[in-house]
Each structure stands twice: as C-alpha cells, then as structure tokens.
Scaffold this motif. Sequence first.
Motif, PDB file in Angstrom:
ATOM      1  N   UNK A  68      28.234  14.608  10.633  1.00 41.38           N
ATOM      2  CA  UNK A  68      28.851  15.859  11.055  1.00 41.38           C
ATOM      3  C   UNK A  68      27.817  16.800  11.675  1.00 41.38           C
ATOM      4  N   UNK A  69      26.633  16.843  11.105  1.00 45.22           N
ATOM      5  CA  UNK A  69      25.550  17.687  11.642  1.00 45.22           C
ATOM      6  C   UNK A  69      25.160  17.216  13.039  1.00 45.22           C
ATOM      7  N   UNK A  70      25.042  15.894  13.220  1.00 45.08           N
ATOM      8  CA  UNK A  70      24.721  15.343  14.545  1.00 45.08           C
ATOM      9  C   UNK A  70      25.785  15.737  15.563  1.00 45.08           C
ATOM     10  N   UNK A 144      34.771  18.179  15.631  1.00 43.79           N
ATOM     11  CA  UNK A 144      34.214  19.533  15.564  1.00 43.79           C
ATOM     12  C   UNK A 144      34.025  20.058  16.977  1.00 43.79           C
ATOM     13  N   UNK A 145      33.977  21.384  17.082  1.00 42.37           N
ATOM     14  CA  UNK A 145      33.710  22.007  18.372  1.00 42.37           C
ATOM     15  C   UNK A 145      32.352  21.545  18.878  1.00 42.37           C
ATOM     16  N   UNK A 146      32.246  21.447  20.177  1.00 42.09           N
ATOM     17  CA  UNK A 146      30.998  21.006  20.805  1.00 42.09           C
ATOM     18  C   UNK A 146      29.985  22.148  20.828  1.00 42.09           C
ATOM     19  N   UNK A 147      28.705  21.818  20.992  1.00 45.19           N
ATOM     20  CA  UNK A 147      27.700  22.872  21.194  1.00 45.19           C
ATOM     21  C   UNK A 147      28.037  23.656  22.469  1.00 45.19           C
ATOM     22  N   UNK A 149      26.501  24.429  25.186  1.00 41.92           N
ATOM     23  CA  UNK A 149      26.156  23.847  26.485  1.00 41.92           C
ATOM     24  C   UNK A 149      26.940  22.569  26.795  1.00 41.92           C
ATOM     25  N   UNK A 150      27.809  22.134  25.888  1.00 39.35           N
ATOM     26  CA  UNK A 150      28.602  20.917  26.096  1.00 39.35           C
ATOM     27  C   UNK A 150      30.103  21.210  26.043  1.00 39.35           C
ATOM     28  N   UNK A 151      30.468  22.458  26.225  1.00 35.39           N
ATOM     29  CA  UNK A 151      31.880  22.823  26.227  1.00 35.39           C
ATOM     30  C   UNK A 151      32.234  23.864  25.192  1.00 35.39           C
ATOM     31  N   UNK A 152      31.381  24.054  24.210  1.00 35.82           N
ATOM     32  CA  UNK A 152      31.620  25.064  23.180  1.00 35.82           C
ATOM     33  C   UNK A 152      32.967  24.908  22.505  1.00 35.82           C
ATOM     34  N   UNK A 153      33.654  26.017  22.320  1.00 39.81           N
ATOM     35  CA  UNK A 153      34.942  25.990  21.629  1.00 39.81           C
ATOM     36  C   UNK A 153      36.081  25.508  22.527  1.00 39.81           C
ATOM     37  N   UNK A 154      35.754  25.125  23.754  1.00 40.60           N
ATOM     38  CA  UNK A 154      36.761  24.571  24.666  1.00 40.60           C
ATOM     39  C   UNK A 154      36.780  23.047  24.662  1.00 40.60           C
ATOM     40  N   UNK A 155      36.035  22.442  23.746  1.00 30.98           N
ATOM     41  CA  UNK A 155      35.965  20.975  23.667  1.00 30.98           C
ATOM     42  C   UNK A 155      35.624  20.563  22.237  1.00 30.98           C
ATOM     43  N   UNK A 156      35.961  19.325  21.909  1.00 31.98           N
ATOM     44  CA  UNK A 156      35.626  18.785  20.584  1.00 31.98           C
ATOM     45  C   UNK A 156      35.013  17.406  20.733  1.00 31.98           C
ATOM     46  N   UNK A 157      34.070  17.125  19.848  1.00 29.08           N
ATOM     47  CA  UNK A 157      33.589  15.762  19.667  1.00 29.08           C
ATOM     48  C   UNK A 157      34.428  15.143  18.563  1.00 29.08           C
ATOM     49  N   UNK A 158      34.785  13.878  18.742  1.00 29.06           N
ATOM     50  CA  UNK A 158      35.622  13.170  17.779  1.00 29.06           C
ATOM     51  C   UNK A 158      34.887  11.919  17.318  1.00 29.06           C
ATOM     52  N   UNK A 159      34.865  11.705  16.022  1.00 28.23           N
ATOM     53  CA  UNK A 159      34.257  10.519  15.420  1.00 28.23           C
ATOM     54  C   UNK A 159      35.390   9.559  15.068  1.00 28.23           C
ATOM     55  N   UNK A 160      35.349   8.349  15.640  1.00 23.65           N
ATOM     56  CA  UNK A 160      36.404   7.351  15.431  1.00 23.65           C
ATOM     57  C   UNK A 160      35.982   6.298  14.410  1.00 23.65           C
ATOM     58  N   UNK A 161      36.964   5.700  13.761  1.00 29.37           N
ATOM     59  CA  UNK A 161      36.711   4.596  12.852  1.00 29.37           C
ATOM     60  C   UNK A 161      36.121   3.444  13.648  1.00 29.37           C
ATOM     61  N   UNK A 162      35.261   2.686  13.025  1.00 31.16           N
ATOM     62  CA  UNK A 162      34.679   1.511  13.676  1.00 31.16           C
ATOM     63  C   UNK A 162      35.764   0.480  13.896  1.00 31.16           C
TER      64      UNK A 162
END
Length: 164
Positions: A68-70, A144-147, A149-162
């Motif tokens: 999550x931190x990454x 989670x919301x992106x940093x 410089x990568x879209x901020x609160x207008x984008x999310x990173x998603x972690x998918x199941x393997x």
Amino acid sequence: MINESDKSLFRSAVEHQQPVDKDSSRENKTIKKKSEGPFENYSFLYEPNISGSQEVIHNVDGLSPKTLKKMKQGNIGHTPSIDLHGYKIEEACRSLSDFIHFHSDKRFIQIIHGKGYHSNNGLSIMKSQVIHYLKQHPNVLAFCSCPQDMGGTGAVFVHLKANV
C-alpha cells in the motif's frame, strides 16, 4: 549402500511414470482463468458521494502495508492505464470490466477518472462510481489515489489478485 533388490524395486516403481509437464499445467490454468470473461456482476451509483479532491484508499484484510505504501508513493513501475474522461457511467463500468480482464496478468493498473470539476456540489459522479465498482470487483485487492504528479485525486492505482 543400496543393494540390487532395492534398485530393482525402485526401477519397477518408476518405470511406467510420466514426467509432469509444469508449463502445460500453468497454461491450462491461465487459459481457464482468462476464459471466465470480464466481471459483470456490478451495480451502478447514480448519486455522487466523493469529492473530486478527496483522497481514497481501500484494501482487503491481510494486504501488506508495504504494498500500500508503494502504491501511495507511485513506486510500482509501469502500469497500464485507462482514461474514463467523457464516458457515461454504464460505458465506464463496461470498459473497466474489459480493461481489468485484459490486464488480469498485471499486478497493478491505473484508472484515470478525473476530479469532476464540472460536477454539481463539488462531488464527482465518475470518481464515486469507479470507487463503488472497484469495491465490488472480486480481483481487486486494493486501490488508492495516485501521487500528485501521476494524477493525484483524479486517478487511482489498483492492485489486482495474481492470475495463477
């Protein structure tokens, strides 16, 4: 030292055995997983409940805090992304299903939903719908919301199941 009768017994036991083709069994699992099709059992949200500037974070129990931190820091390498600007709610969900299914072999993806600056009351319907959708999807472990410089609160990173 092993005597001749033990050697003979061993040879007779393994004589008719076939080696396991590990690659073949992996391919069959992957093909089986991919043939299930995109996720379609989702509901729609027609009333926005999240502000465009609000940070979002969600994860299933047991997910490593390091992961999550990454994600929060954007240290997840190159990720495929989809931009939902201009989509209607139904189109966005259908596109998300296809996108996640197509990239089911990836660990992380990025969804650009926008901040909803043209929405009423500062609440973003697309962002609200994307969050609602991701919470329903069975292959989503976290988002989670992106940093900034990568879209901020207008984008999310998603972690998918393997996809095993």
